[in-house]
Design a protein around this motif. Structure first.
Motif, PDB file in Angstrom:
ATOM      1  N   ASP A   1       0.815  -1.213   0.000  1.00  0.00           N
ATOM      2  CA  ASP A   1       0.000   0.000   0.000  1.00  0.00           C
ATOM      3  C   ASP A   1       0.849   1.263   0.000  1.00  0.00           C
ATOM      4  O   ASP A   1       0.441   2.298   0.505  1.00  0.00           O
ATOM      5  N   GLN A   2       2.036   1.211  -0.598  1.00  0.00           N
ATOM      6  CA  GLN A   2       2.802   2.432  -0.818  1.00  0.00           C
ATOM      7  C   GLN A   2       2.137   3.246  -1.915  1.00  0.00           C
ATOM      8  O   GLN A   2       1.784   2.716  -2.961  1.00  0.00           O
ATOM      9  N   CYS A   3       1.977   4.506  -1.659  1.00  0.00           N
ATOM     10  CA  CYS A   3       1.278   5.365  -2.623  1.00  0.00           C
ATOM     11  C   CYS A   3       2.106   5.607  -3.873  1.00  0.00           C
ATOM     12  O   CYS A   3       1.557   5.734  -4.964  1.00  0.00           O
ATOM     13  N   LEU A   4       3.409   5.670  -3.698  1.00  0.00           N
ATOM     14  CA  LEU A   4       4.279   6.057  -4.807  1.00  0.00           C
ATOM     15  C   LEU A   4       5.630   5.376  -4.623  1.00  0.00           C
ATOM     16  O   LEU A   4       6.163   5.321  -3.520  1.00  0.00           O
ATOM     17  N   LEU A   5       6.172   4.880  -5.700  1.00  0.00           N
ATOM     18  CA  LEU A   5       7.506   4.295  -5.694  1.00  0.00           C
ATOM     19  C   LEU A   5       8.320   4.923  -6.807  1.00  0.00           C
ATOM     20  O   LEU A   5       7.798   5.666  -7.647  1.00  0.00           O
ATOM     21  N   ALA A   6       9.594   4.619  -6.818  1.00  0.00           N
ATOM     22  CA  ALA A   6      10.452   5.091  -7.910  1.00  0.00           C
ATOM     23  C   ALA A   6       9.929   4.553  -9.239  1.00  0.00           C
ATOM     24  O   ALA A   6       9.334   3.463  -9.297  1.00  0.00           O
ATOM     25  N   GLN A   7      10.178   5.301 -10.295  1.00  0.00           N
ATOM     26  CA  GLN A   7       9.629   4.944 -11.593  1.00  0.00           C
ATOM     27  C   GLN A   7       9.966   3.519 -12.034  1.00  0.00           C
ATOM     28  O   GLN A   7       9.070   2.805 -12.501  1.00  0.00           O
ATOM     29  N   PRO A   8      11.214   3.076 -11.908  1.00  0.00           N
ATOM     30  CA  PRO A   8      11.508   1.700 -12.350  1.00  0.00           C
ATOM     31  C   PRO A   8      10.668   0.650 -11.627  1.00  0.00           C
ATOM     32  O   PRO A   8      10.254  -0.336 -12.234  1.00  0.00           O
ATOM     33  N   ALA A   9      10.404   0.890 -10.358  1.00  0.00           N
ATOM     34  CA  ALA A   9       9.587  -0.061  -9.591  1.00  0.00           C
ATOM     35  C   ALA A   9       8.151  -0.058 -10.083  1.00  0.00           C
ATOM     36  O   ALA A   9       7.537  -1.119 -10.249  1.00  0.00           O
ATOM     37  N   MET A  10       7.600   1.112 -10.318  1.00  0.00           N
ATOM     38  CA  MET A  10       6.204   1.202 -10.755  1.00  0.00           C
ATOM     39  C   MET A  10       6.016   0.579 -12.132  1.00  0.00           C
ATOM     40  O   MET A  10       4.923   0.132 -12.457  1.00  0.00           O
ATOM     41  N   ARG A  11       7.059   0.537 -12.941  1.00  0.00           N
ATOM     42  CA  ARG A  11       6.993  -0.070 -14.264  1.00  0.00           C
ATOM     43  C   ARG A  11       7.169  -1.584 -14.223  1.00  0.00           C
ATOM     44  O   ARG A  11       6.928  -2.266 -15.203  1.00  0.00           O
ATOM     45  N   SER A  12       7.576  -2.105 -13.085  1.00  0.00           N
ATOM     46  CA  SER A  12       7.930  -3.522 -12.991  1.00  0.00           C
ATOM     47  C   SER A  12       6.753  -4.381 -12.549  1.00  0.00           C
ATOM     48  O   SER A  12       6.045  -4.037 -11.597  1.00  0.00           O
ATOM     49  N   ARG A  13       6.605  -5.543 -13.183  1.00  0.00           N
ATOM     50  CA  ARG A  13       5.556  -6.477 -12.768  1.00  0.00           C
ATOM     51  C   ARG A  13       5.752  -6.929 -11.321  1.00  0.00           C
ATOM     52  O   ARG A  13       4.805  -7.351 -10.660  1.00  0.00           O
ATOM     53  N   ALA A  14       6.959  -6.830 -10.832  1.00  0.00           N
ATOM     54  CA  ALA A  14       7.296  -7.403  -9.519  1.00  0.00           C
ATOM     55  C   ALA A  14       6.488  -6.803  -8.377  1.00  0.00           C
ATOM     56  O   ALA A  14       6.259  -7.478  -7.377  1.00  0.00           O
ATOM     57  N   ILE A  15       6.075  -5.541  -8.491  1.00  0.00           N
ATOM     58  CA  ILE A  15       5.383  -4.917  -7.354  1.00  0.00           C
ATOM     59  C   ILE A  15       3.883  -5.217  -7.344  1.00  0.00           C
ATOM     60  O   ILE A  15       3.214  -4.950  -6.358  1.00  0.00           O
ATOM     61  N   TYR A  16       3.378  -5.774  -8.432  1.00  0.00           N
ATOM     62  CA  TYR A  16       1.933  -5.973  -8.558  1.00  0.00           C
ATOM     63  C   TYR A  16       1.547  -7.367  -8.078  1.00  0.00           C
ATOM     64  O   TYR A  16       2.007  -8.366  -8.632  1.00  0.00           O
ATOM     65  N   GLY A  17       0.688  -7.406  -7.077  1.00  0.00           N
ATOM     66  CA  GLY A  17       0.297  -8.684  -6.502  1.00  0.00           C
ATOM     67  C   GLY A  17      -1.083  -9.145  -6.886  1.00  0.00           C
ATOM     68  O   GLY A  17      -1.465 -10.289  -6.601  1.00  0.00           O
ATOM     69  N   TYR A  18      -1.828  -8.274  -7.545  1.00  0.00           N
ATOM     70  CA  TYR A  18      -3.208  -8.605  -7.912  1.00  0.00           C
ATOM     71  C   TYR A  18      -3.418  -8.276  -9.387  1.00  0.00           C
ATOM     72  O   TYR A  18      -3.045  -7.192  -9.848  1.00  0.00           O
ATOM     73  N   TRP A  19      -4.044  -9.218 -10.085  1.00  0.00           N
ATOM     74  CA  TRP A  19      -4.225  -9.079 -11.528  1.00  0.00           C
ATOM     75  C   TRP A  19      -5.662  -9.416 -11.901  1.00  0.00           C
ATOM     76  O   TRP A  19      -6.291 -10.299 -11.301  1.00  0.00           O
ATOM     77  N   GLY A  20      -6.174  -8.725 -12.931  1.00  0.00           N
ATOM     78  CA  GLY A  20      -7.452  -9.096 -13.485  1.00  0.00           C
ATOM     79  C   GLY A  20      -7.306 -10.238 -14.467  1.00  0.00           C
ATOM     80  O   GLY A  20      -6.199 -10.744 -14.697  1.00  0.00           O
ATOM     81  N   GLN A  21      -8.402 -10.616 -15.063  1.00  0.00           N
ATOM     82  CA  GLN A  21      -8.394 -11.762 -15.978  1.00  0.00           C
ATOM     83  C   GLN A  21      -8.016 -11.360 -17.401  1.00  0.00           C
ATOM     84  O   GLN A  21      -7.780 -12.221 -18.239  1.00  0.00           O
ATOM     85  N   GLY A  22      -8.000 -10.064 -17.666  1.00  0.00           N
ATOM     86  CA  GLY A  22      -7.610  -9.575 -18.980  1.00  0.00           C
ATOM     87  C   GLY A  22      -8.790  -9.295 -19.893  1.00  0.00           C
ATOM     88  O   GLY A  22      -9.848  -9.930 -19.765  1.00  0.00           O
ATOM     89  N   THR A  23      -8.593  -8.353 -20.799  1.00  0.00           N
ATOM     90  CA  THR A  23      -9.606  -8.045 -21.813  1.00  0.00           C
ATOM     91  C   THR A  23      -8.907  -7.894 -23.156  1.00  0.00           C
ATOM     92  O   THR A  23      -7.856  -7.257 -23.253  1.00  0.00           O
ATOM     93  N   GLN A  24      -9.466  -8.501 -24.174  1.00  0.00           N
ATOM     94  CA  GLN A  24      -8.836  -8.528 -25.502  1.00  0.00           C
ATOM     95  C   GLN A  24      -9.100  -7.228 -26.245  1.00  0.00           C
ATOM     96  O   GLN A  24     -10.241  -6.759 -26.326  1.00  0.00           O
ATOM     97  N   VAL A  25      -8.027  -6.683 -26.795  1.00  0.00           N
ATOM     98  CA  VAL A  25      -8.119  -5.530 -27.700  1.00  0.00           C
ATOM     99  C   VAL A  25      -7.521  -5.955 -29.035  1.00  0.00           C
ATOM    100  O   VAL A  25      -6.373  -6.408 -29.088  1.00  0.00           O
ATOM    101  N   THR A  26      -8.296  -5.835 -30.089  1.00  0.00           N
ATOM    102  CA  THR A  26      -7.847  -6.198 -31.423  1.00  0.00           C
ATOM    103  C   THR A  26      -8.008  -4.996 -32.334  1.00  0.00           C
ATOM    104  O   THR A  26      -9.098  -4.441 -32.450  1.00  0.00           O
ATOM    105  N   VAL A  27      -6.900  -4.597 -32.959  1.00  0.00           N
ATOM    106  CA  VAL A  27      -6.901  -3.434 -33.842  1.00  0.00           C
ATOM    107  C   VAL A  27      -6.526  -3.904 -35.242  1.00  0.00           C
ATOM    108  O   VAL A  27      -5.439  -4.453 -35.442  1.00  0.00           O
ATOM    109  N   SER A  28      -7.395  -3.682 -36.175  1.00  0.00           N
ATOM    110  CA  SER A  28      -7.140  -4.097 -37.553  1.00  0.00           C
ATOM    111  C   SER A  28      -6.815  -2.885 -38.421  1.00  0.00           C
ATOM    112  O   SER A  28      -7.291  -1.779 -38.173  1.00  0.00           O
ATOM    113  N   SER A  29      -6.005  -3.138 -39.436  1.00  0.00           N
ATOM    114  CA  SER A  29      -5.560  -2.030 -40.301  1.00  0.00           C
ATOM    115  C   SER A  29      -6.536  -1.782 -41.434  1.00  0.00           C
ATOM    116  O   SER A  29      -7.451  -2.542 -41.665  1.00  0.00           O
TER     117      SER A  29
END
Length: 130
Positions: A102-130
């Motif tokens: 529950d840290q509000c803010l971390l250094a940028q490299p940490a916030m970009r890293s998957r390592a700090i995230y402990g909870y994930w959703g199931q995902g939603t598909q985005v498909t972009v066609s040309s």
């Protein structure tokens, strides 16, 4: 525990926009860093955007900077990803994530890293066609 459920994905044309939403249930949403990641088959899940607990500090991957906007509404316990000028290269499953701590803010490299995230959703598909 934090539960996350993404919505808003779909199939669009290049240049279109989509808005992903991720409401959270459980404790301490307003004190957690939130992030969006995406994944394509055969590749690692990659960072897209992150936001601090107050919504004051945001970071983006170079590939989406200037086109995507992350935001949050702590009253609604929801994080959003507004995507504009979509490109075929944006096609992926998009995942919402909440930091394990529950840290509000971390250094940028940490916030970009998957390592700090402990909870994930199931995902939603985005498909972009040309």
């Amino acid at each position: 525990q934090v539960q996350l459920v993404e919505s808003g994905g779909g199939s669009v044309q290049a240049g279109d926009s989509l808005r992903l939403s991720c409401p959270a249930t459980g404790r301490q949403f307003s004190t957690r860093i939130m992030g969006w990641f995406r994944q394509t088959p055969g590749k690692e899940r990659e960072f897209v955007a992150t936001i601090d607990c107050r919504g004051s500090v945001v970071y983006y991957s170079d590939s989406v900077k200037g086109r995507f906007t992350i935001s949050r509404d702590n009253a609604k316990k929801t994080v959003y990803l507004q995507m504009t000028s979509l490109e075929p290269e944006d096609t992926a499953v998009y995942y919402c994530a909440a930091a394990a701590g529950d840290q509000c803010l971390l250094a940028q490299p940490a916030m970009r890293s998957r390592a700090i995230y402990g909870y994930w959703g199931q995902g939603t598909q985005v498909t972009v066609s040309s």
